[in-house]
Design an enzyme around this catalytic site. Structure first.
Site, short mmCIF file in Angstrom:
data_model
loop_
_atom_site.label_atom_id
_atom_site.label_comp_id
_atom_site.label_asym_id
_atom_site.label_seq_id
_atom_site.Cartn_x
_atom_site.Cartn_y
_atom_site.Cartn_z
N TYR A 161 0.44 -0.76 0.08
CA TYR A 161 -0.12 -0.09 0.23
C TYR A 161 0.71 1.43 -0.20
O TYR A 161 0.53 2.45 -0.10
CB TYR A 161 -0.66 -0.25 1.12
CG TYR A 161 -2.05 -0.48 0.99
CD1 TYR A 161 -2.56 -2.36 1.02
CD2 TYR A 161 -3.48 -0.45 1.01
CE1 TYR A 161 -3.57 -3.01 1.39
CE2 TYR A 161 -4.91 -1.17 0.87
CZ TYR A 161 -4.53 -2.48 0.78
OH TYR A 161 -5.11 -3.02 0.25
N LYS B 88 3.00 -15.26 3.53
CA LYS B 88 3.49 -15.98 2.38
C LYS B 88 4.90 -15.93 2.04
O LYS B 88 5.80 -15.87 0.44
CB LYS B 88 3.11 -15.16 0.62
CG LYS B 88 2.52 -16.08 -0.45
CD LYS B 88 1.97 -17.30 -0.30
CE LYS B 88 1.69 -18.10 -1.73
NZ LYS B 88 1.68 -20.17 -1.41
N ASP C 207 -2.50 -18.38 1.77
CA ASP C 207 -3.34 -19.18 1.08
C ASP C 207 -4.03 -20.03 2.22
O ASP C 207 -5.16 -20.82 2.24
CB ASP C 207 -2.72 -20.38 0.04
CG ASP C 207 -1.90 -20.71 -0.25
OD1 ASP C 207 -1.13 -20.60 1.26
OD2 ASP C 207 -0.84 -21.48 -0.88
N ASP D 151 -12.34 -9.48 4.80
CA ASP D 151 -13.37 -9.93 4.09
C ASP D 151 -13.96 -11.16 4.69
O ASP D 151 -15.28 -11.28 4.70
CB ASP D 151 -13.60 -9.10 2.70
CG ASP D 151 -13.63 -8.07 2.53
OD1 ASP D 151 -13.19 -7.00 3.43
OD2 ASP D 151 -14.14 -7.41 1.47
N ASP E 12 -6.37 -7.43 4.61
CA ASP E 12 -7.37 -6.58 3.86
C ASP E 12 -8.23 -7.36 3.38
O ASP E 12 -9.43 -8.04 3.39
CB ASP E 12 -6.53 -5.31 2.97
CG ASP E 12 -8.19 -5.05 1.77
OD1 ASP E 12 -9.10 -4.43 2.39
OD2 ASP E 12 -7.58 -5.62 0.49
#
Ligand code: IPM
Ligand code: MG
Length: 354
Positions: free
Chosen positions: A137, A188, A220, A248, A244
């Site tokens: 970001y 990751k 994942d 959700d 982020d």
């Protein structure tokens, strides 16, 4: 009587509708618990930008720095270039106020809200700490040979040892206040080898907290595990982008985007509180979106400014309303938006003053 200075940017889409309900409840809490909220409402957002060309003037930004908290309704409008208002408002607040923690509790309040079969309120109760100022970001991107067949696009993920460490340390601090005392690192590092920094810093910080157990998942696998066995998670810490995305997913496990609230923190300094959901422009002005996430963001805000009892009472009131069925859910059409604020306010009054 303590009075807290609160900046409010209701923003775009359903932002104003849900913000109104959040403060219906927060103002009632102030009255019931005996503190003041001195609110300054700012008009910033997409419509204001379209009307005036102004996004967030420096003078207003400086003013906010001196306040106790900033409440944000929602940002995003399809009429405006993607990212412009997001970077001008949300990202500006996160970066320029150094809100380095995005704390996103994922808590199932009532079994019937959960889309997973056979999961109870004990199974879904975690806090995801999203590093909030670095990673993908930072805006370090660019294009070469734009528009040509051989166009190149880059975006760099940036991590600093200090930035990674403060996020990880906060996760351990939060875990030490919770009964399970468990922190999972989600990354990751098998593909993004620069995340070795996260692996090393996590191990270093963990060594300082021998009473806290640790775990590790690649993002994942974490997406699988949070759906399959959410009970494995207590506190999880992750990067800006992975945080982020997975929050959700977490919001859906709690019952939907209409429930999930978040705190963007720089502990001890002005911090930002917002529902995780976006501006839902299709529903703007219809009073159909649920304000529960905004109301709970208000509760996180009150907790942060030192009104812990008030914050806890709002959350407990919402839980009771879900469990008793008086709050049906957070889908569009479950309740008109103002009805939810009225229900919570009334139940809060009953809880506190009998
Ligand atoms: C969030 C949002 C923002 C983000 C968008 C609006 C830039 O999705 O707060 O989760 O990606 O951080
Ligand atoms: Mg998001």
């Amino acid at each position: 009587m303590a009075t807290h200075d609160i900046a409010i940017i209701a923003g775009d889409g359903i932002g104003p509708e849900v913000t109104r309900e959040a403060f219906k409840v927060a103002d009632a809490a102030a009255e019931l618990f005996g503190f003041g909220l001195a609110k300054t409402e700012y008009p910033f957002g997409s419509q204001h930008f379209l009307d005036t060309g102004e996004i967030w003037p420096d003078a207003a930004f400086e003013e906010v720095k001196g306040m106790g908290a900033l409440f944000l309704g929602a940002i995003g409008d399809p009429r405006i270039e993607v990212g412009k208002i997001e970077y001008g408002i949300i990202a500006r607040a996160r970066f320029d106020l150094d809100l380095y923690l995005n704390v996103r509790p994922i808590k199932l309040y009532d079994e019937r809200l959960c889309p997973l079969k056979g999961k109870t309120v004990e199974d879904i109760d975690m806090v995801i700490i999203r590093e909030n100022t670095e990673g993908a970001y930072t805006g370090t991107f660019g294009f070469a040979h734009k528009g040509q067949a051989l166009e190149v696009a880059t975006q760099t993920m940036v991590w600093t040892r200090a930035g990674v460490e403060r996020a990880i340390r906060h996760a351990f601090e939060v875990a030490s206040t919770r009964p399970r005392r468990h922190v999972t690192l989600i990354d990751k590092a098998n593909a993004l080898r620069s995340q070795d920094l996260w692996t090393r810093v996590f191990a270093e910080v963990a060594a300082e907290y021998p009473e806290i157990t640790t775990g590790h998942d690649y993002i994942d696998a974490a997406c699988m595990r949070i759906v399959n066995t959410p009970e494995d998670y207590d506190v999880a810490v992750t990067t800006n982008l992975f945080g982020d995305i997975i929050t959700d997913l977490g919001a859906m496990l709690q019952g939907g985007m209409g429930i999930a609230a978040s705190a963007n923190l720089n502990p001890g300094k002005v911090s930002l509180f917002e529902p995780i959901h976006g501006s839902f422009p299709q529903a703007a002005g219809t009073n159909t979106a649920s304000p529960v996430a905004a109301i709970l963001a208000g509760a996180l805000m009150l907790d942060y400014v030192g009104e812990r009892e008030a914050g806890a009472a709002i959350e407990a009131t919402v839980v009771d309303l879900f469990r008793s069925g008086r709050l049906k859910g957070v889908e569009v059409g479950d309740h008109p938006t103002p009805e939810v604020g009225d229900l919570v306010t009334q139940a809060l009054r009953e809880r506190v003053s009998g």
